[in-house]
Design an enzyme around this catalytic site. Structure first.
Site, PDB file in Angstrom:
ATOM      1  N   GLN A   1      -5.225  -2.218   9.099  1.00 18.26           N
ATOM      2  CA  GLN A   1      -4.920  -3.514   8.479  1.00 18.26           C
ATOM      3  C   GLN A   1      -5.452  -4.649   9.352  1.00 18.26           C
ATOM      4  OE1 GLN A   1      -3.401  -3.940   5.371  1.00 18.26           O
ATOM      5  NE2 GLN A   1      -4.034  -6.047   5.704  1.00 18.26           N
TER       6      GLN A   1
ATOM      7  N   ASP B   1     -11.473   1.379   2.679  1.00 21.59           N
ATOM      8  CA  ASP B   1     -11.661  -0.077   2.530  1.00 21.59           C
ATOM      9  C   ASP B   1     -13.118  -0.417   2.212  1.00 21.59           C
ATOM     10  OD1 ASP B   1      -9.366  -1.620   2.665  1.00 21.59           O
ATOM     11  OD2 ASP B   1      -9.260  -1.578   4.844  1.00 21.59           O
TER      12      ASP B   1
ATOM     13  N   LYS C   1       0.837  -1.210   0.000  1.00 20.93           N
ATOM     14  CA  LYS C   1       0.000   0.000   0.000  1.00 20.93           C
ATOM     15  C   LYS C   1       0.869   1.256   0.000  1.00 20.93           C
ATOM     16  CE  LYS C   1      -3.795  -2.581   1.952  1.00 20.93           C
ATOM     17  NZ  LYS C   1      -4.472  -3.109   3.114  1.00 20.93           N
TER      18      LYS C   1
END
Length: 278
Positions: free
Chosen positions: A96, A119, A52
């Site tokens: 995460q 997300d 990322k």
């Protein structure tokens, strides 16, 4: 013989489009920044976080990385998220997953500002998707829509079967296909006569989590097959496989995604797209 859908090439197109958009935003004096929080030392998480960061660097966005120790309390994590929610320079926040067991994952997802939830996991964004409002969409299903469209696949009016009903892939995937005017069936572990259902599919999307489960006997001649799974069947082997038995299905399908190099690269590309276009 199927045409292979090249997820690496399509993901690069999307990242290049994001790069142009970031340059334009910067020229207007606007910043683009993604905050990534990792709690603990999960090796797979470290790889994803690093990917990322690299993607942010490529498109010219700022990457703010917060690597917290395993013993970080839920309260400390919530405080950090609250601070980032209030920071106007931060466009996107992601934690995460998985988080350590002493932290409530659902509470953490809900604590992120839905307008920074790149997300697409927050219940508000899930609700927006289900009623057709604009909002962040889970990156893997959003990436599959781009794979189909950029490969010239007509979705409207087609029979689509999604195998799997997870909150991250199966459910949002089915809603996105509905949004594109497909006729959608969702299959799962309790589906009876699975082959009978999947053989109707013009577009078959497989997110079942079982290596090479779907072979040619599940697939209609000429179907488009999208394989979301990723497995290492032999711990000593570097070779990866998906939920689809590629060698069996490839001669039957019209288009197919390989593993690796199909759906995988799209997830981070769509994360960048969410960050830049949100």
């Amino acid at each position: 013989m199927a045409t292979i859908i090249d997820g690496k090439a399509i993901s690069m197109q999307i990242k290049d489009e994001c790069k142009e958009k970031v340059a334009k935003l910067k020229s207007e004096g606007k910043s683009v920044a993604l905050a990534v929080i990792q709690v603990g030392e999960d090796p797979a998480s470290s790889v994803y976080v690093n990917n990322k960061k690299k993607a942010c660097e490529y498109i010219g966005a700022e990457s703010l990385s917060y690597h917290l120790p395993e013993e970080t309390s839920e309260e400390e994590l919530l405080e950090l998220i609250d601070k980032l929610n209030k920071d106007e320079k931060v466009n996107g926040i992601l934690v995460q997953l998985p988080v350590p067991k002493h932290i409530n994952e659902d509470l953490i997802i809900r604590s992120i500002d839905p307008d920074k939830d790149v997300d697409g996991f927050h219940p508000i964004n899930v609700g927006r998707l289900s009623i057709g409002e604009k909002g962040f969409v889970s990156c893997t299903p959003a990436g599959i829509i781009e794979l189909l469209k950029r490969s010239g696949v007509e979705i409207a009016g087609k029979e689509c079967v999604v195998i799997g009903r997870s909150n991250i892939v199966g459910k949002p995937m089915s809603m996105l296909m509905l949004r594109e005017n497909a006729t959608v069936t969702i299959c799962h572990s309790r589906t009876k006569d699975l082959k009978e259902v999947t053989k109707r599919a013009d577009i078959l999307i497989v997110a079942i989590g079982k290596p090479k489960m779907i072979d040619a006997s599940y697939v209609k001649e000429g179907a488009v097959v999208i394989d979301v799974g990723i497995h290492r069947p032999d711990p000593d082997s570097k070779k990866l496989c998906g939920d689809v038995d590629y060698d069996s299905v490839e001669p039957v399908a019209s288009l197919i995604t390989p593993v690796p190099g199909g759906v995988g690269p799209m997830t981070i590309a769509m994360l960048m797209s969410n960050l830049v276009n949100g």
